[in-house]
Each structure stands twice: as structure tokens, then as C-alpha cells.
Design a protein around this motif. Structure first.
Motif, PDB file in Angstrom:
ATOM      1  N   ALA A   8       0.864  -1.177   0.000  1.00  0.00           N
ATOM      2  CA  ALA A   8       0.000   0.000   0.000  1.00  0.00           C
ATOM      3  C   ALA A   8       0.903   1.231   0.000  1.00  0.00           C
ATOM      4  O   ALA A   8       1.246   1.758   1.053  1.00  0.00           O
ATOM      5  CB  ALA A   8      -0.923   0.000   1.206  1.00  0.00           C
ATOM      6  N   GLY A   9       1.320   1.648  -1.186  1.00  0.00           N
ATOM      7  CA  GLY A   9       2.239   2.780  -1.281  1.00  0.00           C
ATOM      8  C   GLY A   9       3.597   2.415  -0.708  1.00  0.00           C
ATOM      9  O   GLY A   9       4.212   1.421  -1.099  1.00  0.00           O
ATOM     10  N   ASP A  10       4.062   3.215   0.259  1.00  0.00           N
ATOM     11  CA  ASP A  10       5.354   2.966   0.893  1.00  0.00           C
ATOM     12  C   ASP A  10       5.230   2.021   2.082  1.00  0.00           C
ATOM     13  O   ASP A  10       6.201   1.840   2.827  1.00  0.00           O
ATOM     14  CB  ASP A  10       5.973   4.290   1.370  1.00  0.00           C
ATOM     15  N   TYR A  11       4.063   1.426   2.258  1.00  0.00           N
ATOM     16  CA  TYR A  11       3.835   0.573   3.414  1.00  0.00           C
ATOM     17  C   TYR A  11       3.466  -0.838   2.967  1.00  0.00           C
ATOM     18  O   TYR A  11       3.032  -1.059   1.834  1.00  0.00           O
ATOM     19  CB  TYR A  11       2.716   1.141   4.297  1.00  0.00           C
ATOM     20  N   MET A  12       3.672  -1.795   3.867  1.00  0.00           N
ATOM     21  CA  MET A  12       3.264  -3.169   3.629  1.00  0.00           C
ATOM     22  C   MET A  12       2.196  -3.542   4.648  1.00  0.00           C
ATOM     23  O   MET A  12       2.304  -3.206   5.835  1.00  0.00           O
ATOM     24  CB  MET A  12       4.462  -4.119   3.771  1.00  0.00           C
ATOM     25  N   CYS A  13       1.164  -4.204   4.182  1.00  0.00           N
ATOM     26  CA  CYS A  13       0.072  -4.655   5.046  1.00  0.00           C
ATOM     27  C   CYS A  13       0.203  -6.161   5.238  1.00  0.00           C
ATOM     28  O   CYS A  13       0.100  -6.934   4.278  1.00  0.00           O
ATOM     29  CB  CYS A  13      -1.283  -4.326   4.432  1.00  0.00           C
ATOM     30  N   LEU A  14       0.451  -6.582   6.475  1.00  0.00           N
ATOM     31  CA  LEU A  14       0.528  -7.992   6.814  1.00  0.00           C
ATOM     32  C   LEU A  14      -0.823  -8.392   7.388  1.00  0.00           C
ATOM     33  O   LEU A  14      -1.220  -7.929   8.465  1.00  0.00           O
ATOM     34  CB  LEU A  14       1.636  -8.264   7.835  1.00  0.00           C
ATOM     35  N   HIS A  15      -1.543  -9.221   6.662  1.00  0.00           N
ATOM     36  CA  HIS A  15      -2.870  -9.650   7.087  1.00  0.00           C
ATOM     37  C   HIS A  15      -2.711 -10.932   7.908  1.00  0.00           C
ATOM     38  O   HIS A  15      -2.270 -11.971   7.389  1.00  0.00           O
ATOM     39  CB  HIS A  15      -3.766  -9.874   5.871  1.00  0.00           C
ATOM     40  N   LEU A  16      -3.085 -10.860   9.170  1.00  0.00           N
ATOM     41  CA  LEU A  16      -2.809 -11.925  10.127  1.00  0.00           C
ATOM     42  C   LEU A  16      -4.086 -12.506  10.699  1.00  0.00           C
ATOM     43  O   LEU A  16      -5.157 -11.892  10.658  1.00  0.00           O
ATOM     44  CB  LEU A  16      -1.953 -11.372  11.286  1.00  0.00           C
ATOM     45  N   ASP A  17      -3.962 -13.700  11.256  1.00  0.00           N
ATOM     46  CA  ASP A  17      -5.046 -14.251  12.057  1.00  0.00           C
ATOM     47  C   ASP A  17      -5.285 -13.342  13.254  1.00  0.00           C
ATOM     48  O   ASP A  17      -4.346 -12.785  13.825  1.00  0.00           O
ATOM     49  CB  ASP A  17      -4.691 -15.652  12.569  1.00  0.00           C
ATOM     50  N   GLY A  18      -6.548 -13.188  13.630  1.00  0.00           N
ATOM     51  CA  GLY A  18      -6.870 -12.367  14.790  1.00  0.00           C
ATOM     52  C   GLY A  18      -8.083 -12.908  15.499  1.00  0.00           C
ATOM     53  O   GLY A  18      -8.569 -14.010  15.209  1.00  0.00           O
ATOM     54  N   ALA A  19      -8.589 -12.105  16.424  1.00  0.00           N
ATOM     55  CA  ALA A  19      -9.720 -12.556  17.229  1.00  0.00           C
ATOM     56  C   ALA A  19     -10.990 -12.687  16.400  1.00  0.00           C
ATOM     57  O   ALA A  19     -11.777 -13.619  16.582  1.00  0.00           O
ATOM     58  CB  ALA A  19      -9.946 -11.590  18.399  1.00  0.00           C
ATOM     59  N   GLY A  20     -11.224 -11.767  15.467  1.00  0.00           N
ATOM     60  CA  GLY A  20     -12.429 -11.808  14.653  1.00  0.00           C
ATOM     61  C   GLY A  20     -12.222 -12.503  13.328  1.00  0.00           C
ATOM     62  O   GLY A  20     -11.129 -12.952  12.993  1.00  0.00           O
ATOM     63  N   GLU A  21     -13.294 -12.582  12.535  1.00  0.00           N
ATOM     64  CA  GLU A  21     -13.207 -13.237  11.232  1.00  0.00           C
ATOM     65  C   GLU A  21     -12.281 -12.478  10.284  1.00  0.00           C
ATOM     66  O   GLU A  21     -11.617 -13.068   9.443  1.00  0.00           O
ATOM     67  CB  GLU A  21     -14.604 -13.349  10.610  1.00  0.00           C
ATOM     68  N   THR A  22     -12.275 -11.152  10.426  1.00  0.00           N
ATOM     69  CA  THR A  22     -11.443 -10.354   9.524  1.00  0.00           C
ATOM     70  C   THR A  22      -9.973 -10.397   9.911  1.00  0.00           C
ATOM     71  O   THR A  22      -9.113  -9.984   9.134  1.00  0.00           O
ATOM     72  CB  THR A  22     -11.910  -8.884   9.526  1.00  0.00           C
ATOM     73  N   GLY A  23      -9.675 -10.892  11.107  1.00  0.00           N
ATOM     74  CA  GLY A  23      -8.293 -10.999  11.541  1.00  0.00           C
ATOM     75  C   GLY A  23      -7.714  -9.645  11.911  1.00  0.00           C
ATOM     76  O   GLY A  23      -8.422  -8.713  12.290  1.00  0.00           O
ATOM     77  N   GLU A  24      -6.399  -9.519  11.756  1.00  0.00           N
ATOM     78  CA  GLU A  24      -5.677  -8.305  12.139  1.00  0.00           C
ATOM     79  C   GLU A  24      -4.774  -7.899  10.996  1.00  0.00           C
ATOM     80  O   GLU A  24      -4.207  -8.745  10.303  1.00  0.00           O
ATOM     81  CB  GLU A  24      -4.847  -8.583  13.393  1.00  0.00           C
ATOM     82  N   THR A  25      -4.647  -6.607  10.769  1.00  0.00           N
ATOM     83  CA  THR A  25      -3.751  -6.089   9.735  1.00  0.00           C
ATOM     84  C   THR A  25      -2.672  -5.251  10.389  1.00  0.00           C
ATOM     85  O   THR A  25      -2.966  -4.290  11.108  1.00  0.00           O
ATOM     86  CB  THR A  25      -4.506  -5.241   8.698  1.00  0.00           C
TER      87      THR A  25
END
Length: 288
Positions: A203-220
Motif C-alpha cells: 500500500a504505497g510505501d507501506y506493507m500490510c501484513l494480514h494476520l489471524d486475529g480474534a475476529g473473522e477479519t483478523g488483524e492487519t
């Protein structure tokens, strides 16, 4: 004759790299006295003299010296507060100068190379400079070693890396099999459990690490890094790149659906769909 005797052989002085020194003291006579005594040391060049901590900090940020002779007691910012305000990236070697010997303990607690008592003695100054030269040589060696370990740590995803680990013959391959990814984000290093990663995208100059989390959508987790940095650290057999801006955890892929234009769509165990572009079709063998 040795540096312990308070004298440094002329041959050693000329052989050593030059020391660019700054003097910071609110007393003009004290600055002048130290300047005169430093003339006996040809490898020392005075690049600035300042009467207060704020002026010294401003000059130091523009042109960092190798060494600062820093008065402990000054109006406004004292020597210790001045030191705290110097950026770590520009931190020089420091020799505190004080009229009171009880400041010596605090000087060493502040990681000063040495300290001098006023009025400065020629022999004691020579000893302090000998110590500065020794510390600078060791610092250069440590910095070189640290740079190599940092590089190896980045390649393996296991920063910071210890010297004994780096010297192992299979260091990189062994470390890349570890279960954590170390990502440098500004002045901090974030360690992420590889098993939690679903996919990674840019995402531009950033990286989004999509991780397992507490909810269905997880954690970014959003970090300032590049795709190349992360791809270099991750095992491509476990984390193949499937698009110019996407890396996927192959273990999380549950379905692959081809598209008529040569691209494919991957469905992950969390329900997320990702595109496998034609440029990365060679990664199919890893995903199937």
C-alpha cells in the motif's frame, strides 16, 4: 613508552585516523586552555567551539564530529542533558570535562569515553585521547560486524542475529526455516509469527501484513517496508509472490480457480480471494 604513562608516541599519533573534535564549555578560558593543550596532538583537529549545549547540538546535527569535549556544568542545558538531546545516529565519542570528580561516575554511566578534571592536565589529556582512539577503533570494528549481522539478519528474517549463529555453515537456510519474521519499522523491529500470516500486500510505501486475529477479519499490521525486503526474507516455497504487490502464505490456499485471460484466483482458508497474475504463473507448482 605507553599511553598509560600519559604520553602517546608520535608515530602512533600520525598513524591514527584524524580526530575531528568539538569543544563545548561555557567558560572561554577553559575552551582556550583545552585548545592550546590539544595542539600537542597532531591527529586532533578542532572543528568547533561552543559556549552552550543548544548551539553545540545545532552544529553537531549539521556536521557531526568524531569527538566532543563536553563541560558537565553549563547554564541552560548541562552536559548530561545536552548528551540526551543528540540524535543516536549522530552520537560522537564524548569526554566529559568537570571541576568535580564526583561527576566521573555519572560520566561513565552516560557511556562517555573518559572524563577530565579541571584544570586539565597534559598527561591526563593524553590518556583520555589514547582511550578515545582505542574506543573509536573498537567501535569501527563493531559497526562493521554489526552491519554484516544486520544484513544476514535481514536475509534470514531473524534480526538481530548473533555472531555465533551467523558463523554456522547453514545459517541462512536454517534461520529461514524459523517461525518468525523480523521487520524493521523505523527505529523498531517487529517480530511476526509466520503461521499467523494470511497474505501480504503493498500500500504505497507501506506493507500490510494480514494476520489471524480474534475476529473473522483478523488483524492487519501496517509497516513501513518494501515488497523486495519482505520477499528477500521469506522462504519463497512457503510464501510465494503471486502478484507485483502480493505475497501469499501457500499453506493458507484452499482453492485455485483459473481465469480465461491466463490469470488465476486463489481462495484462502479465511475466504479472501487473491489474484495470481500471469507474470507469476511459475508459482503454481508451489501452490498446487
Amino acid at each position: 613508552m605507553s599511553a598509560v604513562d600519559g604520553k602517546v608516541p608520535a608515530l602512533l599519533q600520525h598513524a591514527s585516523p584524524r580526530l575531528r573534535a568539538m569543544i563545548v564549555d561555557d567558560e572561554p578560558l577553559a575552551r582556550r586552555g583545552l585548545e592550546i593543550r590539544l595542539q600537542a596532538h597532531p591527529d586532533v583537529t578542532i572543528v568547533g567551539q561552543y559556549g552552550d549545549g543548544a548551539s553545540a547540538i545545532a552544529a553537531l546535527r549539521v556536521d557531526p564530529p568524531d569527538l566532543v569535549f563536553l563541560d558537565v556544568q553549563m547554564p541552560g542545558l548541562d552536559g548530561f542533558e545536552t548528551l540526551r538531546r543528540i540524535p543516536a545516529s549522530a552520537m560522537p565519542l564524548v569526554v566529559f570535562v568537570t571541576a568535580y570528580d564526583h561527576y566521573a561516575i555519572r560520566a561513565f554511566e552516560a557511556s562517555a569515553a573518559d572524563y577530565l578534571l579541571k584544570p586539565v592536565d597534559d598527561g591526563r589529556l593524553a590518556q583520555a585521547l589514547a582511550r578515545v582512539r582505542q574506543v573509536r577503533a573498537q567501535r569501527a570494528a563493531d559497526a562493521h560486524c554489526g552491519q554484516l549481522l544486520e544484513l544476514l539478519g535481514e536475509l534470514s528474517g531473524q534480526a538481530p542475529l548473533r555472531l555465533e549463529d551467523a558463523l554456522q555453515p547453514d545459517a541462512i537456510e536454517r534461520l529461514r526455516r524459523e517461525d518468525r519474521l523480523a521487520v524493521r519499522d523505523g527505529h523498531r523491529t517487529v517480530r511476526v509469527d509466520l503461521r499467523r500470516i494470511r497474505w501480504i500486500d503493498a500500500a504505497g510505501d507501506y506493507m500490510c501484513l494480514h494476520l489471524d486475529g480474534a475476529g473473522e477479519t483478523g488483524e492487519t499490521l501496517v509497516l513501513r517496508a518494501t515488497m523486495r525486503e519482505l520477499e528477500r526474507q521469506l522462504d519463497p516455497r512457503r510464501f510465494p509472490r503471486i502478484h507485483r504487490s502480493t505475497i501469499v502464505n501457500a499453506a493458507r490456499v484452499v482453492e485455485l480457480r483459473p481465469h480465461s485471460n491466463g490469470e488465476s484466483f486463489l481462495r484462502l482458508d479465511c475466504g479472501q480471494e487473491l489474484k495470481l497474475s500471469r507474470s507469476y504463473r511459475d508459482r503454481l507448482q508451489v501452490l498446487l
